[in-house]
Motif scaffolding. Structure first.
Motif, PDB file in Angstrom:
ATOM      1  N   LEU A 113       0.843  -1.197   0.000  1.00 18.84           N
ATOM      2  CA  LEU A 113       0.000   0.000   0.000  1.00 18.84           C
ATOM      3  C   LEU A 113       0.881   1.251   0.000  1.00 18.84           C
ATOM      4  O   LEU A 113       0.604   2.222  -0.722  1.00 18.84           O
ATOM      5  CB  LEU A 113      -0.929  -0.010   1.209  1.00 18.84           C
ATOM      6  N   GLN A 114       1.965   1.226   0.757  1.00 14.92           N
ATOM      7  CA  GLN A 114       2.882   2.366   0.773  1.00 14.92           C
ATOM      8  C   GLN A 114       3.542   2.557  -0.589  1.00 14.92           C
ATOM      9  O   GLN A 114       3.716   3.694  -1.048  1.00 14.92           O
ATOM     10  CB  GLN A 114       3.937   2.174   1.859  1.00 14.92           C
ATOM     11  N   MET A 119       3.778   5.674  -5.674  1.00 14.85           N
ATOM     12  CA  MET A 119       3.599   5.755  -7.128  1.00 14.85           C
ATOM     13  C   MET A 119       2.553   6.811  -7.491  1.00 14.85           C
ATOM     14  O   MET A 119       2.758   7.598  -8.416  1.00 14.85           O
ATOM     15  CB  MET A 119       3.213   4.396  -7.702  1.00 14.85           C
ATOM     16  N   LEU A 120       1.443   6.830  -6.773  1.00 12.94           N
ATOM     17  CA  LEU A 120       0.406   7.830  -7.041  1.00 12.94           C
ATOM     18  C   LEU A 120       0.920   9.242  -6.763  1.00 12.94           C
ATOM     19  O   LEU A 120       0.640  10.170  -7.538  1.00 12.94           O
ATOM     20  CB  LEU A 120      -0.845   7.540  -6.207  1.00 12.94           C
ATOM     21  N   ILE A 124       1.076  12.255  -9.475  1.00 11.49           N
ATOM     22  CA  ILE A 124       0.501  13.580  -9.233  1.00 11.49           C
ATOM     23  C   ILE A 124       1.572  14.651  -9.436  1.00 11.49           C
ATOM     24  O   ILE A 124       1.328  15.680 -10.079  1.00 11.49           O
ATOM     25  CB  ILE A 124      -0.107  13.662  -7.817  1.00 11.49           C
ATOM     26  N   TYR A 125       2.778  14.411  -8.911  1.00 10.48           N
ATOM     27  CA  TYR A 125       3.856  15.375  -9.072  1.00 10.48           C
ATOM     28  C   TYR A 125       4.200  15.582 -10.555  1.00 10.48           C
ATOM     29  O   TYR A 125       4.383  16.718 -11.010  1.00 10.48           O
ATOM     30  CB  TYR A 125       5.092  14.936  -8.284  1.00 10.48           C
ATOM     31  N   GLN A 126       4.281  14.494 -11.314  1.00  7.81           N
ATOM     32  CA  GLN A 126       4.559  14.602 -12.752  1.00  7.81           C
ATOM     33  C   GLN A 126       3.488  15.426 -13.455  1.00  7.81           C
ATOM     34  O   GLN A 126       3.796  16.254 -14.320  1.00  7.81           O
ATOM     35  CB  GLN A 126       4.625  13.211 -13.387  1.00  7.81           C
ATOM     36  N   GLN A 127       2.231  15.188 -13.087  1.00  2.26           N
ATOM     37  CA  GLN A 127       1.137  15.930 -13.710  1.00  2.26           C
ATOM     38  C   GLN A 127       1.219  17.417 -13.368  1.00  2.26           C
ATOM     39  O   GLN A 127       0.989  18.266 -14.219  1.00  2.26           O
ATOM     40  CB  GLN A 127      -0.211  15.348 -13.287  1.00  2.26           C
TER      41      GLN A 127
END
Length: 179
Positions: A113-114, A119-120, A124-127
């Motif tokens: 889960l971590q 990864m999420l 988000i940072y890339q976006q």
């Protein structure tokens, strides 16, 4: 080992996790506008693009290459129809895992889960980086920044799709590559 490789190994070591495999021909669609697709795909080989269209043109949002996971993330999360297309840019081989199986695996251990949360957060940072580039940087600066972040893009993807991703014309991209 990077996060994508770790996630792949976790799934691959789980018996019967993969729902199957898909083979797409060049320009074939994995997903079309208005469809719901909650699966997650691992790119074994090939290259895909995620795009949306308006009444005038297509807008490339993201690419997926060998060793990446790709999904219609909005549909994956909400389980509702999505305005996005996912198209193979060349012959592409994919492994498929259902959302249900994926979430069972991810939720089975705290460290999984971590990993998924990391990864999420990275996604988000890339976006956010992409949005800042599009909103505040010149075409030349957008080109330079993407070249630094993703040199593989320029090896794998035709120029017209890179230009769409960078929100510029193919001619502008060609001039920037020459300078």
């Amino acid at each position: 080992m990077d996060l994508l490789s770790q996630l792949y190994q976790i799934i691959d070591q789980t018996p019967d996790a993969w729902k199957g495999e898909l083979s797409l021909k060049r320009n074939e669609y994995l997903k079309v506008k208005g469809s719901t697709d909650t699966n997650l795909y691992y790119v074994k080989s090939g290259c895909l693009r995620v795009f949306i269209e308006d009444e005038f043109e297509e807008h490339t949002i993201r690419f997926g290459y060998e060793g990446n996971f790709i999904a219609a993330l909005d549909s994956h999360i909400t389980e509702k129809p999505s305005p996005f297309y996912i198209q193979a840019l060349r012959k592409t081989e994919l492994k498929v895992i259902s959302k249900e199986t994926f979430m069972q695996i991810i939720n089975s251990k705290t460290e999984y889960l971590q990993l998924w949360q990391q990864m999420l957060a990275g996604l988000i940072y890339q976006q956010l980086e992409r949005e800042v580039d599009i909103l505040t940087h010149s075409p030349a600066e957008r080109y330079r920044r993407v070249l630094e972040r993703s040199p593989q893009l320029f090896q794998e993807v035709p120029a017209k799709y890179i230009a769409s991703y960078l929100r510029m014309t193919p001619e502008t991209l060609s001039r920037l590559k020459k300078s």
